[in-house]
Design an enzyme around this catalytic site. Sequence first.
Site, PDB file in Angstrom:
ATOM      1  N   ARG A 110       0.826  -1.231   0.000  1.00 28.30           N
ATOM      2  CA  ARG A 110       0.000   0.000   0.000  1.00 28.30           C
ATOM      3  C   ARG A 110       0.849   1.264   0.000  1.00 28.30           C
ATOM      4  O   ARG A 110       0.425   2.312   0.455  1.00 28.30           O
ATOM      5  CB  ARG A 110      -0.984   0.025   1.168  1.00 28.30           C
ATOM      6  N   LYS A 132       2.662  11.757 -10.560  1.00 28.79           N
ATOM      7  CA  LYS A 132       1.713  10.970 -11.354  1.00 28.79           C
ATOM      8  C   LYS A 132       2.383   9.654 -11.731  1.00 28.79           C
ATOM      9  O   LYS A 132       3.488   9.652 -12.284  1.00 28.79           O
ATOM     10  CB  LYS A 132       1.303  11.720 -12.621  1.00 28.79           C
ATOM     11  N   GLU A 174       7.961  19.805 -24.494  1.00 26.29           N
ATOM     12  CA  GLU A 174       7.477  20.160 -23.146  1.00 26.29           C
ATOM     13  C   GLU A 174       8.073  21.497 -22.694  1.00 26.29           C
ATOM     14  O   GLU A 174       7.415  22.289 -22.030  1.00 26.29           O
ATOM     15  CB  GLU A 174       7.812  19.061 -22.133  1.00 26.29           C
ATOM     16  N   LYS A 202       7.325  23.415 -12.830  1.00 28.96           N
ATOM     17  CA  LYS A 202       6.407  22.312 -12.544  1.00 28.96           C
ATOM     18  C   LYS A 202       6.169  22.181 -11.043  1.00 28.96           C
ATOM     19  O   LYS A 202       5.042  21.954 -10.608  1.00 28.96           O
ATOM     20  CB  LYS A 202       6.919  20.988 -13.136  1.00 28.96           C
ATOM     21  N   GLU A 212      -4.615  17.965  -9.484  1.00 27.96           N
ATOM     22  CA  GLU A 212      -5.209  18.507 -10.700  1.00 27.96           C
ATOM     23  C   GLU A 212      -6.678  18.862 -10.534  1.00 27.96           C
ATOM     24  O   GLU A 212      -7.527  18.499 -11.340  1.00 27.96           O
ATOM     25  CB  GLU A 212      -5.015  17.514 -11.867  1.00 27.96           C
ATOM     26  N   ARG A 216      -3.162  22.670 -12.130  1.00 34.85           N
ATOM     27  CA  ARG A 216      -2.258  21.675 -12.733  1.00 34.85           C
ATOM     28  C   ARG A 216      -2.669  21.334 -14.169  1.00 34.85           C
ATOM     29  O   ARG A 216      -1.832  20.922 -14.971  1.00 34.85           O
ATOM     30  CB  ARG A 216      -2.204  20.407 -11.861  1.00 34.85           C
ATOM     31  N   ASN A 220      -1.329  20.789 -19.324  1.00 38.32           N
ATOM     32  CA  ASN A 220      -1.814  20.108 -20.525  1.00 38.32           C
ATOM     33  C   ASN A 220      -1.891  21.053 -21.722  1.00 38.32           C
ATOM     34  O   ASN A 220      -2.508  20.709 -22.735  1.00 38.32           O
ATOM     35  CB  ASN A 220      -3.196  19.489 -20.263  1.00 38.32           C
ATOM     36  N   HIS A 223      -1.746  19.737 -25.223  1.00 35.96           N
ATOM     37  CA  HIS A 223      -1.833  18.279 -25.120  1.00 35.96           C
ATOM     38  C   HIS A 223      -3.146  17.693 -25.654  1.00 35.96           C
ATOM     39  O   HIS A 223      -3.210  16.488 -25.901  1.00 35.96           O
ATOM     40  CB  HIS A 223      -1.654  17.836 -23.657  1.00 35.96           C
ATOM     41  N   HIS A 227      -2.627  14.418 -27.770  1.00 35.57           N
ATOM     42  CA  HIS A 227      -3.062  13.048 -27.457  1.00 35.57           C
ATOM     43  C   HIS A 227      -3.822  12.450 -28.642  1.00 35.57           C
ATOM     44  O   HIS A 227      -3.655  11.270 -28.981  1.00 35.57           O
ATOM     45  CB  HIS A 227      -3.940  13.033 -26.204  1.00 35.57           C
ATOM     46  N   HIS A 239       5.197  11.769 -28.324  1.00 35.75           N
ATOM     47  CA  HIS A 239       4.422  12.685 -27.478  1.00 35.75           C
ATOM     48  C   HIS A 239       4.860  14.150 -27.610  1.00 35.75           C
ATOM     49  O   HIS A 239       4.048  15.032 -27.902  1.00 35.75           O
ATOM     50  CB  HIS A 239       4.502  12.221 -26.018  1.00 35.75           C
TER      51      HIS A 239
END
Length: 335
Positions: A110, A132, A174, A202, A212, A216, A220, A223, A227, A239
């Site tokens: 956990r 993330k 990026e 960041k 987010e 946050r 994106n 993005h 995507h 990407h």
Amino acid sequence: MITVRVPLGERSYDVLVGHGARRELAAMLPSTARRAAVVTQEGIPFDVDPGMPFERFEIGQGEDHKTLATIERLCSGFAGMGLTRHDVVIGVGGGMVTDVAGFAAASWHRGIPIVHVSTSLVGMVDAAIGGKTGVNLPEGKNLVGAYWQPSGVVCDLDALATLPPREVRCGRGEMAKYHFLTGDDLLAMDEAERIARCVQIKADIVSSDEREGGRRALLNYGHTLAHALEIATGHSLAHGEAVAVGLVYAAHLAHRLGRIDQVRVQQHYDVVGGSYELGTSLPSGLAATELVGLMGRDKKVLSDGLTFVLDGPNGVEVVAGVDPELAGATLADMR
Ligand code: GLY
């Protein structure tokens, strides 16, 4: 060596940026750890020395290995070596390795500590920072995961000397994004300063909105189309290359919506295509209806119809409820 702090209360951590930074790894590991599980990949430019007994686990190359099966295999390996919740996982590699190693660490008992040693430009400026983690399902990318902050991140610039040009382009995509979020002239900085500044940008965003709920989402920028392009081209566009095209598209869309003028659209071309030397054209042969459909299904925007991060008079912000016809017509504006 430059140290950037990610301030998140009791989950705060340092990001170390510099040549040879991997040699500081042992000092960054939690004092409770007696053993380490090093998760890495074939072809990663260096090994690390955690300064304690460790076992090394390699994961496969490519998105096909970013799966729950890989997490199961890693966790079985952790069981085999008797890794306890006081020990540590070390992810050594690019964004895929740190995403997978991070999720394995988040799941094992956990949640046990993880330290990332990032070896790609995208990893250093984005993926390894902010907690993330996750893996793909056949239904989509990164659909299963957890927010699990590392205890520390090492960005060893030695790794960049052998980075393939395509991966450099991905990192620059990026960075171009950060340019528009802050207006910073990142290319005027030296390499260590530039990467540390991206980490700082960041870190500021993540520390204000870890999960987010709002700000946050600005990460994106570019993005949503990116995507869609990645999926529509079967990932022949990587990407960061797709983000470059997505940034220019977002500028056209913002212009169509009356949020920015033509001069600002041109600035996007100048920065992305000029300064960052990235491609800004849409790949040929893609139907606008398919791309709009994919943008509508982007997991980051499901909450409110067709949603984009767009430039405007108040800077870059989230704009919901964009008319799909307008989004489609804007694709034709791309040069
Ligand atoms: N890569 C975007 C984020 O970490 O939120």
